[in-house]
Motif scaffolding. Structure first.
Motif, PDB file in Angstrom:
ATOM      1  N   THR A 196       0.827  -1.205   0.000  1.00  0.00           N
ATOM      2  CA  THR A 196       0.000   0.000   0.000  1.00  0.00           C
ATOM      3  C   THR A 196       0.858   1.251   0.000  1.00  0.00           C
ATOM      4  O   THR A 196       0.561   2.234  -0.703  1.00  0.00           O
ATOM      5  CB  THR A 196      -0.939  -0.001   1.228  1.00  0.00           C
ATOM      6  OG1 THR A 196      -1.779  -1.154   1.175  1.00  0.00           O
ATOM      7  CG2 THR A 196      -1.806   1.250   1.250  1.00  0.00           C
ATOM      8  N   HIS A 197       1.942   1.229   0.772  1.00  0.00           N
ATOM      9  CA  HIS A 197       2.863   2.378   0.796  1.00  0.00           C
ATOM     10  C   HIS A 197       3.462   2.603  -0.594  1.00  0.00           C
ATOM     11  O   HIS A 197       3.625   3.764  -1.029  1.00  0.00           O
ATOM     12  CB  HIS A 197       3.965   2.138   1.818  1.00  0.00           C
ATOM     13  CG  HIS A 197       5.024   3.197   1.810  1.00  0.00           C
ATOM     14  ND1 HIS A 197       4.839   4.450   2.345  1.00  0.00           N
ATOM     15  CD2 HIS A 197       6.296   3.189   1.290  1.00  0.00           C
ATOM     16  CE1 HIS A 197       5.943   5.167   2.178  1.00  0.00           C
ATOM     17  NE2 HIS A 197       6.830   4.429   1.536  1.00  0.00           N
ATOM     18  N   GLU A 200       0.845   4.301  -2.766  1.00  0.00           N
ATOM     19  CA  GLU A 200       0.626   5.700  -2.394  1.00  0.00           C
ATOM     20  C   GLU A 200       1.800   6.578  -2.822  1.00  0.00           C
ATOM     21  O   GLU A 200       1.611   7.718  -3.262  1.00  0.00           O
ATOM     22  CB  GLU A 200       0.409   5.812  -0.886  1.00  0.00           C
ATOM     23  CG  GLU A 200       0.078   7.217  -0.403  1.00  0.00           C
ATOM     24  CD  GLU A 200      -1.233   7.742  -0.956  1.00  0.00           C
ATOM     25  OE1 GLU A 200      -1.277   8.933  -1.324  1.00  0.00           O
ATOM     26  OE2 GLU A 200      -2.214   6.958  -1.055  1.00  0.00           O
ATOM     27  N   PRO A 204      -0.192   8.857  -5.742  1.00  0.00           N
ATOM     28  CA  PRO A 204      -0.936   9.375  -4.587  1.00  0.00           C
ATOM     29  C   PRO A 204      -2.449   9.326  -4.803  1.00  0.00           C
ATOM     30  O   PRO A 204      -2.952   9.705  -5.854  1.00  0.00           O
ATOM     31  CB  PRO A 204      -0.432  10.824  -4.476  1.00  0.00           C
ATOM     32  CG  PRO A 204       0.944  10.779  -5.062  1.00  0.00           C
ATOM     33  CD  PRO A 204       0.847   9.798  -6.194  1.00  0.00           C
ATOM     34  N   PRO A 207      -4.510   4.156  -3.333  1.00  0.00           N
ATOM     35  CA  PRO A 207      -5.072   3.219  -2.352  1.00  0.00           C
ATOM     36  C   PRO A 207      -6.503   3.571  -1.959  1.00  0.00           C
ATOM     37  O   PRO A 207      -7.343   2.678  -1.790  1.00  0.00           O
ATOM     38  CB  PRO A 207      -4.110   3.336  -1.168  1.00  0.00           C
ATOM     39  CG  PRO A 207      -2.809   3.707  -1.785  1.00  0.00           C
ATOM     40  CD  PRO A 207      -3.186   4.651  -2.902  1.00  0.00           C
ATOM     41  N   CYS A 274      -2.881   1.813 -11.345  1.00  0.00           N
ATOM     42  CA  CYS A 274      -3.593   2.951 -10.764  1.00  0.00           C
ATOM     43  C   CYS A 274      -4.250   3.804 -11.839  1.00  0.00           C
ATOM     44  O   CYS A 274      -5.339   4.362 -11.625  1.00  0.00           O
ATOM     45  CB  CYS A 274      -2.636   3.785  -9.920  1.00  0.00           C
ATOM     46  SG  CYS A 274      -2.169   2.970  -8.362  1.00  0.00           S
TER      47      CYS A 274
END
Length: 282
Positions: A196-197, A200, A204, A207, A274
């Motif tokens: 998850t980090h 992100e 940005p 998640p 993403c």
């Protein structure tokens, strides 16, 4: 028994020519003196840069998957180490995988103690320790230090090989190995926090969008899922829990796996995923 040469090589070699393929007779059960059966463990050897009696041995532990091929394909750094250290390289294959089937492809997986019951970490480590000692004998290098190597499960096995057989293995390099990945030792969600980090940091807000998408999935009914995934036949309401469970597991695994190869960012599958999520979110 000594190294046994395999049948004649096919026209297209399975492995690059700087590896030789061999087989070693191993005990079916290292811990049962009444079981004297054996099987052939496949292994690869590269002695291109081996410096002789005082030079090290790099032993890459076998693990799950298709056997030696799946391990070799992503382990080029071992050759770089071998060249620098003047080392002998050995890739072992884990029992019950690849060509190292104790009872053949079908009989090996009979669910009883004398067949599939012989697939265990303890037996696999004993295979590796035995193979290392035989390689030392074959190359007349009793004093060579041994470095066990591996990534993921193979890395955990490399660590365990050093712990279990310190008189055989001098050190272990466990790359990305879930050594502490056991109940009560670490959080089962630790890897997902790392993934998850990564999402992100590279995209940005991604998640949060993924969480909204999962909430939508969990709230969907059978007709909605049938349309969204263009199912061959309509999903019945009685099938919904199983279908949703499968989708959640599959999508979670697919997204998390992308975080394992997220560099360089210019070619990161995280950024691509993403962008897809953002486009679908409208």
């Amino acid at each position: 028994a000594g190294g046994v040469s395999p049948p004649a090589s096919p026209a297209v070699p399975q492995f690059p020519p700087y590896y030789e393929t061999h087989y070693e007779e191993q005990m079916l059960d290292h811990f049962n003196g009444e079981n004297v059966g054996t099987f052939r463990q496949r292994y690869l050897v590269n002695d291109t840069w081996f410096g002789g009696r005082s030079s090290p041995i790099l032993f890459y532990c076998g693990a799950e998957g298709a056997g030696v091929p799946s391990i070799f394909e992503h382990s080029g750094y071992v050759l770089a180490l071998a060249k620098e250290l003047k080392a002998l390289v050995v890739f072992g294959e884990m029992r019950f995988f690849g060509d190292s089937m104790p009872f053949g492809e079908d009989e090996s997986f009979r669910p009883d103690p004398t067949h599939l019951g012989l697939l265990s970490v303890e037996q696999a480590l004993a295979d590796d320790a035995s193979l290392i000692l035989k390689m030392k004998e074959r190359y007349d290098t009793p004093g060579s230090p041994v470095v066990a190597l591996g990534g993921s499960l193979a890395g955990t096995l490399a660590y365990m090989l050093r712990q279990k057989y310190p008189h055989v293995v001098s050190m272990a390099l466990a790359s990305s190995a879930p050594i502490l990945g056991y109940p009560d030792l670490t959080s089962p969600f630790g890897w997902y926090r790392v993934a998850t980090h990564t999402y992100e940091s590279q995209a940005p807000g991604c998640p949060a969008a993924v969480r909204r998408a999962f909430s939508t999935l969990l709230a969907a009914g059978a007709p909605q899922l049938s349309r969204a995934y263009n199912s061959c036949t309509p999903i019945r309401p009685t099938q919904l829990p199983r279908v949703v469970g499968w989708l959640v597991a599959t999508l979670t695994g697919s997204l998390a796996a992308r975080a394992e190869s997220a560099y360089p960012i210019a070619r990161s599958p995280v950024v691509e995923a993403c962008a897809t999520v953002a486009a679908a979110s409208g």
